[in-house]
Design a protein around this motif. Structure first.
Motif, short mmCIF file in Angstrom:
data_model
loop_
_atom_site.label_atom_id
_atom_site.label_comp_id
_atom_site.label_asym_id
_atom_site.label_seq_id
_atom_site.Cartn_x
_atom_site.Cartn_y
_atom_site.Cartn_z
N THR A 1 -10.78 9.08 -7.77
CA THR A 1 -11.76 9.90 -6.93
C THR A 1 -13.20 9.51 -7.16
OG1 THR A 1 -11.45 11.53 -9.00
CG2 THR A 1 -10.15 11.91 -7.02
N ASN A 2 -13.42 8.78 -8.34
CA ASN A 2 -14.98 8.35 -8.44
C ASN A 2 -15.18 6.73 -8.47
OD1 ASN A 2 -15.46 10.80 -9.46
ND2 ASN A 2 -15.05 10.29 -11.57
N LYS A 3 -13.93 6.17 -7.57
CA LYS A 3 -14.09 5.06 -7.21
C LYS A 3 -14.48 4.80 -5.70
CE LYS A 3 -11.68 3.52 -10.89
NZ LYS A 3 -12.03 2.64 -11.79
N ASP A 4 -15.28 3.49 -5.29
CA ASP A 4 -15.60 3.37 -4.24
C ASP A 4 -14.41 2.81 -3.46
OD1 ASP A 4 -17.03 3.29 -1.90
OD2 ASP A 4 -18.09 1.41 -2.37
N LEU A 5 -13.47 3.66 -2.62
CA LEU A 5 -12.42 3.01 -1.68
C LEU A 5 -12.63 3.00 -0.29
CD1 LEU A 5 -9.61 5.78 -3.38
CD2 LEU A 5 -10.25 3.29 -4.09
N ILE B 1 6.95 9.65 8.62
CA ILE B 1 5.91 9.88 7.88
C ILE B 1 5.03 8.44 7.58
CG2 ILE B 1 5.26 9.97 5.25
CD1 ILE B 1 7.63 12.06 5.16
N LYS B 2 3.75 8.47 7.78
CA LYS B 2 2.97 7.09 7.53
C LYS B 2 2.21 7.63 6.23
CE LYS B 2 0.94 5.68 11.21
NZ LYS B 2 -0.04 5.36 12.56
N ARG B 3 2.38 6.56 5.22
CA ARG B 3 1.63 6.78 4.07
C ARG B 3 0.25 5.86 4.10
NH1 ARG B 3 4.38 4.20 0.10
NH2 ARG B 3 2.70 4.55 -1.54
N ARG B 4 -0.80 6.30 3.40
CA ARG B 4 -2.14 5.61 3.53
C ARG B 4 -2.18 4.42 2.47
NH1 ARG B 4 -6.60 6.62 6.28
NH2 ARG B 4 -5.73 8.88 7.08
N ARG B 5 -3.01 3.36 2.72
CA ARG B 5 -2.98 2.45 1.42
C ARG B 5 -4.82 2.30 1.72
NH1 ARG B 5 0.02 -2.14 4.15
NH2 ARG B 5 -0.98 -2.43 6.16
N TRP B 6 -5.18 2.14 0.35
CA TRP B 6 -6.76 2.17 0.06
C TRP B 6 -7.03 0.64 -0.80
CZ3 TRP B 6 -4.28 6.57 -0.86
CH2 TRP B 6 -4.67 7.62 -0.12
N THR B 7 -8.17 0.11 -0.44
CA THR B 7 -8.80 -0.83 -1.20
C THR B 7 -9.85 -0.43 -2.18
OG1 THR B 7 -8.22 -2.59 0.49
CG2 THR B 7 -9.82 -3.11 -1.15
N VAL B 8 -9.80 -0.94 -3.63
CA VAL B 8 -10.83 -0.72 -4.55
C VAL B 8 -11.93 -1.63 -4.17
CG1 VAL B 8 -11.66 -0.15 -6.74
CG2 VAL B 8 -9.24 0.41 -5.95
N LYS B 9 -13.00 -1.20 -3.43
CA LYS B 9 -14.18 -2.12 -3.11
C LYS B 9 -14.56 -3.03 -4.13
CE LYS B 9 -16.14 0.37 0.76
NZ LYS B 9 -17.44 1.06 1.42
N LYS B 10 -14.81 -2.63 -5.33
CA LYS B 10 -15.08 -3.41 -6.54
C LYS B 10 -14.10 -4.41 -6.80
CE LYS B 10 -17.43 -2.93 -10.81
NZ LYS B 10 -17.94 -2.13 -12.13
N THR B 11 -12.95 -4.09 -6.86
CA THR B 11 -12.06 -5.30 -7.31
C THR B 11 -10.91 -5.69 -6.26
OG1 THR B 11 -10.36 -3.29 -7.81
CG2 THR B 11 -11.75 -3.85 -9.59
N GLY B 12 -10.90 -5.16 -5.24
CA GLY B 12 -10.04 -5.81 -4.05
C GLY B 12 -8.56 -5.09 -4.29
N GLU B 13 -8.54 -4.16 -5.34
CA GLU B 13 -6.81 -3.78 -5.84
C GLU B 13 -6.46 -2.91 -4.56
OE1 GLU B 13 -4.94 -1.25 -9.00
OE2 GLU B 13 -7.03 -1.39 -9.19
N ILE B 14 -5.39 -2.88 -4.12
CA ILE B 14 -4.78 -2.16 -3.02
C ILE B 14 -4.10 -1.24 -3.85
CG2 ILE B 14 -3.14 -2.07 -1.30
CD1 ILE B 14 -5.32 -3.72 -0.35
N ILE B 15 -4.22 0.00 -3.44
CA ILE B 15 -3.72 1.20 -4.19
C ILE B 15 -2.88 2.25 -3.10
CG2 ILE B 15 -5.08 1.18 -6.18
CD1 ILE B 15 -6.41 3.77 -4.93
N SER B 16 -1.97 3.18 -3.54
CA SER B 16 -1.52 4.41 -2.88
C SER B 16 -1.32 5.37 -3.77
CB SER B 16 -0.16 3.70 -2.02
OG SER B 16 0.65 3.29 -2.97
N ARG B 17 -1.07 6.41 -3.38
CA ARG B 17 -0.59 7.68 -3.95
C ARG B 17 0.55 7.67 -4.86
NH1 ARG B 17 -3.51 11.70 -3.54
NH2 ARG B 17 -3.92 11.32 -1.24
N ASP B 18 0.44 8.13 -6.26
CA ASP B 18 1.75 7.84 -6.90
C ASP B 18 2.58 9.24 -6.77
OD1 ASP B 18 3.51 8.16 -9.03
OD2 ASP B 18 2.12 7.04 -10.60
N TRP B 19 3.66 9.26 -6.13
CA TRP B 19 4.47 10.43 -6.02
C TRP B 19 4.94 11.08 -7.16
CZ3 TRP B 19 2.83 13.04 -1.90
CH2 TRP B 19 2.41 12.42 -0.94
N ASP B 20 5.18 10.41 -8.09
CA ASP B 20 5.59 10.89 -9.47
C ASP B 20 4.43 11.92 -9.94
OD1 ASP B 20 7.65 11.13 -11.27
OD2 ASP B 20 6.48 9.98 -12.74
#
Length: 117
Positions: free
Chosen positions: A48-52, A77-96
């Motif tokens: 939440t505090n990262k620039d996504l 269902i279409k799940r979203r994906r994000w990039t952490v701008k600073k690192t380029g890491e691709i993330i998605s929500r952890d359903w667990d």
């Protein structure tokens, strides 16, 4: 879609799903009811505090749900994906994590975790 129709459809969906997904469309094709959901652009826990930057969606997945009055039901269902701008890491929500901390039913949370990882 009218507010009344959206309210009715929301009562037929798994509890808590509209906290994370937006109802975008409902289609009836013969004996099949397709309910389309897109993950909201809300940062996953821990980011939440990262620039996504939202990078769109993973391919749509169709999940069979409980029939309604003789109609087969599919949640599309279409799940979203994000990039952490600073690192380029691709993330998605952890359903667990969602299953443990949300009011979503455990069964549906486990189901999403199994489908999406």
């Amino acid at each position: 879609m009218s507010a009344a129709a959206e309210t009715l459809i929301s009562l037929l969906l798994p509890e808590g799903i509209l906290d994370y997904f937006e109802l975008t469309q409902v289609e009836k094709e013969g004996k099949m009811l397709n309910i389309y959901l897109e993950e909201k652009n809300i940062a996953p826990d821990g980011y939440t505090n990262k620039d996504l930057e939202s990078k769109g969606f993973f391919p749509e997945v169709s999940i069979q749900d409980f029939p309604i009055r003789g109609q087969k039901v599919a949640l599309c269902i279409k799940r979203r994906r994000w990039t952490v701008k600073k690192t380029g890491e691709i993330i998605s929500r952890d359903w667990d994590l969602v299953r443990k901390g949300a009011r979503m039913t455990t069964e549906f949370g486990l189901f999403l975790k199994e489908i999406f990882g």
